[in-house]
Design a protein around this motif. Structure first.
Motif, short mmCIF file in Angstrom:
data_model
loop_
_atom_site.label_atom_id
_atom_site.label_comp_id
_atom_site.label_asym_id
_atom_site.label_seq_id
_atom_site.Cartn_x
_atom_site.Cartn_y
_atom_site.Cartn_z
N LEU A 11 0.82 -1.22 0.00
CA LEU A 11 0.00 0.00 0.00
C LEU A 11 0.85 1.26 0.00
O LEU A 11 0.62 2.18 -0.79
CB LEU A 11 -0.92 0.01 1.22
N TRP A 15 1.31 3.87 -3.09
CA TRP A 15 0.96 5.27 -2.86
C TRP A 15 2.14 6.18 -3.20
O TRP A 15 1.98 7.21 -3.84
CB TRP A 15 0.53 5.47 -1.40
N LEU A 27 -7.33 2.82 -3.60
CA LEU A 27 -6.71 1.95 -2.61
C LEU A 27 -6.26 0.63 -3.22
O LEU A 27 -5.12 0.21 -3.06
CB LEU A 27 -7.69 1.70 -1.46
N LEU A 31 -2.45 -0.72 -3.97
CA LEU A 31 -2.02 -2.00 -3.39
C LEU A 31 -1.47 -2.91 -4.48
O LEU A 31 -0.39 -3.49 -4.33
CB LEU A 31 -3.18 -2.68 -2.66
#
Length: 80
Positions: A11, A15, A27, A31
């Protein structure tokens, strides 16, 4: 490192790659990019004789490098 730690690394790496290269991603996209980036880094960095510390921060750096490389190639292919 356990599965929860890999998800967290994925994650954060996804990001960070998103922040570095820009664009949009949610999200699950972050991931996926982060986890694929970790795999890419695991394949590329040892062949280039680049050794990063085998701790959480080292794994995060490796996964982020791999995620940036993966995103760059993915975007180049999609634009072609």
């Amino acid at each position: 490192m356990g599965i929860i730690a890999w998800i967290i690394v994925g994650l954060v790496a996804g990001w960070l790659a998103h922040i570095i290269l820009g664009g949009r991603g949610g999200l699950f996209g972050n991931l996926a990019v982060g986890l694929i980036g970790a795999i890419v880094a695991g394949a590329i960095l040892p062949r280039l004789n680049i050794m990063i510390r085998p701790d959480f921060i080292g794994n995060l750096i490796s996964a982020t490098i791999g995620a940036v490389v993966f995103l760059f190639i993915w975007r180049a292919i999609r634009r072609a």
